[in-house]
Design an enzyme around this catalytic site. Structure first.
Site, PDB file in Angstrom:
ATOM      1  N   ASN A  13      50.652  -4.423  14.524  1.00  0.00           N
ATOM      2  CA  ASN A  13      51.177  -5.606  13.821  1.00  0.00           C
ATOM      3  C   ASN A  13      52.682  -5.780  13.952  1.00  0.00           C
ATOM      4  O   ASN A  13      53.210  -6.806  13.520  1.00  0.00           O
ATOM      5  CB  ASN A  13      50.780  -5.595  12.330  1.00  0.00           C
ATOM      6  CG  ASN A  13      49.277  -5.579  12.152  1.00  0.00           C
ATOM      7  OD1 ASN A  13      48.586  -6.424  12.731  1.00  0.00           O
ATOM      8  ND2 ASN A  13      48.757  -4.618  11.415  1.00  0.00           N
ATOM      9  N   ARG A  20      55.238 -11.814   9.610  1.00  0.00           N
ATOM     10  CA  ARG A  20      55.072 -10.950   8.429  1.00  0.00           C
ATOM     11  C   ARG A  20      56.110 -11.319   7.371  1.00  0.00           C
ATOM     12  O   ARG A  20      56.957 -12.186   7.575  1.00  0.00           O
ATOM     13  CB  ARG A  20      55.143  -9.477   8.856  1.00  0.00           C
ATOM     14  CG  ARG A  20      54.018  -9.140   9.848  1.00  0.00           C
ATOM     15  CD  ARG A  20      53.994  -7.694  10.249  1.00  0.00           C
ATOM     16  NE  ARG A  20      53.426  -6.845   9.199  1.00  0.00           N
ATOM     17  CZ  ARG A  20      53.277  -5.531   9.339  1.00  0.00           C
ATOM     18  NH1 ARG A  20      53.644  -4.942  10.465  1.00  0.00           N
ATOM     19  NH2 ARG A  20      52.753  -4.815   8.359  1.00  0.00           N
ATOM     20  N   TYR A  25      60.371  -7.310   6.123  1.00  0.00           N
ATOM     21  CA  TYR A  25      60.587  -6.912   7.516  1.00  0.00           C
ATOM     22  C   TYR A  25      61.755  -7.601   8.201  1.00  0.00           C
ATOM     23  O   TYR A  25      62.043  -7.327   9.369  1.00  0.00           O
ATOM     24  CB  TYR A  25      59.301  -7.119   8.318  1.00  0.00           C
ATOM     25  CG  TYR A  25      58.182  -6.209   7.845  1.00  0.00           C
ATOM     26  CD1 TYR A  25      58.288  -4.825   8.005  1.00  0.00           C
ATOM     27  CD2 TYR A  25      57.051  -6.719   7.220  1.00  0.00           C
ATOM     28  CE1 TYR A  25      57.288  -3.988   7.556  1.00  0.00           C
ATOM     29  CE2 TYR A  25      56.042  -5.883   6.761  1.00  0.00           C
ATOM     30  CZ  TYR A  25      56.162  -4.514   6.937  1.00  0.00           C
ATOM     31  OH  TYR A  25      55.180  -3.676   6.491  1.00  0.00           O
ATOM     32  N   ASN A  76      57.597   4.308  15.288  1.00  0.00           N
ATOM     33  CA  ASN A  76      57.180   3.582  14.082  1.00  0.00           C
ATOM     34  C   ASN A  76      55.664   3.417  14.167  1.00  0.00           C
ATOM     35  O   ASN A  76      55.168   2.502  14.837  1.00  0.00           O
ATOM     36  CB  ASN A  76      57.865   2.217  13.994  1.00  0.00           C
ATOM     37  CG  ASN A  76      57.518   1.509  12.695  1.00  0.00           C
ATOM     38  OD1 ASN A  76      56.580   1.915  11.999  1.00  0.00           O
ATOM     39  ND2 ASN A  76      58.245   0.456  12.359  1.00  0.00           N
ATOM     40  N   ALA A  79      51.002   0.963  10.167  1.00  0.00           N
ATOM     41  CA  ALA A  79      49.977   1.375   9.198  1.00  0.00           C
ATOM     42  C   ALA A  79      49.304   2.697   9.572  1.00  0.00           C
ATOM     43  O   ALA A  79      48.802   3.413   8.690  1.00  0.00           O
ATOM     44  CB  ALA A  79      48.929   0.278   9.027  1.00  0.00           C
ATOM     45  N   ASP A  89      47.772  14.537  15.239  1.00  0.00           N
ATOM     46  CA  ASP A  89      47.452  15.660  16.119  1.00  0.00           C
ATOM     47  C   ASP A  89      48.100  15.489  17.490  1.00  0.00           C
ATOM     48  O   ASP A  89      48.572  16.467  18.088  1.00  0.00           O
ATOM     49  CB  ASP A  89      45.931  15.815  16.265  1.00  0.00           C
ATOM     50  CG  ASP A  89      45.285  16.419  15.019  1.00  0.00           C
ATOM     51  OD1 ASP A  89      46.022  16.898  14.131  1.00  0.00           O
ATOM     52  OD2 ASP A  89      44.037  16.405  14.947  1.00  0.00           O
ATOM     53  N   GLU A 100      60.471   9.777  13.128  1.00  0.00           N
ATOM     54  CA  GLU A 100      59.653   8.688  12.558  1.00  0.00           C
ATOM     55  C   GLU A 100      60.595   7.626  11.987  1.00  0.00           C
ATOM     56  O   GLU A 100      61.567   7.966  11.311  1.00  0.00           O
ATOM     57  CB  GLU A 100      58.780   9.281  11.442  1.00  0.00           C
ATOM     58  CG  GLU A 100      57.913   8.265  10.725  1.00  0.00           C
ATOM     59  CD  GLU A 100      57.167   8.904   9.532  1.00  0.00           C
ATOM     60  OE1 GLU A 100      57.216  10.142   9.369  1.00  0.00           O
ATOM     61  OE2 GLU A 100      56.565   8.139   8.767  1.00  0.00           O
ATOM     62  N   HIS A 102      60.854   3.563  10.067  1.00  0.00           N
ATOM     63  CA  HIS A 102      60.233   2.389   9.443  1.00  0.00           C
ATOM     64  C   HIS A 102      61.304   1.357   9.165  1.00  0.00           C
ATOM     65  O   HIS A 102      62.428   1.702   8.766  1.00  0.00           O
ATOM     66  CB  HIS A 102      59.552   2.780   8.120  1.00  0.00           C
ATOM     67  CG  HIS A 102      58.470   3.784   8.320  1.00  0.00           C
ATOM     68  ND1 HIS A 102      57.222   3.447   8.806  1.00  0.00           N
ATOM     69  CD2 HIS A 102      58.460   5.126   8.146  1.00  0.00           C
ATOM     70  CE1 HIS A 102      56.495   4.539   8.912  1.00  0.00           C
ATOM     71  NE2 HIS A 102      57.216   5.574   8.524  1.00  0.00           N
ATOM     72  N   ARG A 109      57.302   1.019  -1.815  1.00  0.00           N
ATOM     73  CA  ARG A 109      56.260  -0.022  -1.728  1.00  0.00           C
ATOM     74  C   ARG A 109      54.956   0.482  -2.361  1.00  0.00           C
ATOM     75  O   ARG A 109      54.963   1.343  -3.210  1.00  0.00           O
ATOM     76  CB  ARG A 109      56.107  -0.442  -0.263  1.00  0.00           C
ATOM     77  CG  ARG A 109      57.429  -1.019   0.307  1.00  0.00           C
ATOM     78  CD  ARG A 109      57.298  -1.437   1.746  1.00  0.00           C
ATOM     79  NE  ARG A 109      56.281  -2.497   1.893  1.00  0.00           N
ATOM     80  CZ  ARG A 109      55.740  -2.856   3.060  1.00  0.00           C
ATOM     81  NH1 ARG A 109      56.131  -2.251   4.183  1.00  0.00           N
ATOM     82  NH2 ARG A 109      54.831  -3.807   3.114  1.00  0.00           N
TER      83      ARG A 109
HETATM   84  C1  DQA Z   1      56.151  -0.071   8.554  1.00  0.00           C
HETATM   85  C2  DQA Z   1      55.668   0.306   7.148  1.00  0.00           C
HETATM   86  C3  DQA Z   1      54.162   0.475   7.134  1.00  0.00           C
HETATM   87  O1  DQA Z   1      53.720   0.797   5.821  1.00  0.00           O
HETATM   88  C4  DQA Z   1      53.491  -0.814   7.542  1.00  0.00           C
HETATM   89  O2  DQA Z   1      52.081  -0.640   7.606  1.00  0.00           O
HETATM   90  C5  DQA Z   1      54.007  -1.400   8.796  1.00  0.00           C
HETATM   91  C6  DQA Z   1      55.439  -1.294   9.091  1.00  0.00           C
HETATM   92  C7  DQA Z   1      57.663  -0.372   8.567  1.00  0.00           C
HETATM   93  O3  DQA Z   1      58.233  -0.400   9.669  1.00  0.00           O
HETATM   94  O4  DQA Z   1      58.266  -0.616   7.518  1.00  0.00           O
HETATM   95  O5  DQA Z   1      53.291  -2.050   9.549  1.00  0.00           O
HETATM   96  O6  DQA Z   1      55.924   1.038   9.405  1.00  0.00           O
END
Ligand code: DQA
Length: 145
Positions: A13, A20, A25, A76, A79, A89, A100, A102, A109
């Site tokens: 997504n 979105r 975002y 990233n 979800a 894994d 990681e 976001h 959230r």
């Molecule tokens: C996300 C946060 C996730 O919870 C969400 O499902 C996303 C985007 C973010 O970049 O803030 O699709 O990874």
């Protein structure tokens, strides 16, 4: 400094960012985000390749490729962050650092976003800074590699 190409992988997504919730975002679409990541990398002297997929299987294949090629990964998982043990894994087999990222701050959230199955196999997590989360991850990655 290592010349290893940094893979910037993005999950489901994120290709539809412009559709979105912009209060969560921001207003960049995915192409703009990719350009921002590319420009940030260039200014840091890093080589990056930005990819996005809505497919768990494709992302796992990319992680296998990154492990085989010793690519550092900025990821990233979208979800998939919250429930994909298969991606965790695969990430656990990486042979170079994983960060990681976001755009939003998942901990601020809904409760289901408070769990990351990826964090435990990551060097660290950066979230809540919009596109700057990726730029900050690139800065951190430059120090790691
Ligand atoms: C996300 C946060 C996730 O919870 C969400 O499902 C996303 C985007 C973010 O970049 O803030 O699709 O990874």
């Amino acid at each position: 400094m290592s010349k290893a190409k940094v893979l910037v992988l993005n999950g489901p997504n994120l290709d539809r960012l412009d559709l979105r919730d912009s209060s969560i975002y921001g207003t960049m679409n995915f192409d703009q985000l990719s350009s921002f990541i590319g420009e940030s990398a260039t200014s840091l002297g890093l080589e990056v390749e930005v990819r996005q997929s809505n497919s768990e299987s494709e992302i796992i294949t990319w992680l296998h490729e990154a492990a085989d090629n010793r690519n550092p990964v900025i990821f990233n998982p979208a979800a998939f962050t919250h429930y994909s043990y298969a991606i965790r894994d695969a990430a656990a087999m990486l042979t170079a650092p994983l960060i990681e990222v976001h755009l939003s701050n998942p901990l601020a959230r809904e409760e289901f976003r408070h769990t990351s199955v990826i964090s435990g196999v990551s060097h660290g997590t950066i979230g809540g800074f919009g596109p700057d989360s990726y730029r900050l991850a690139l800065i951190a990655m430059k120090e790691l590699i």
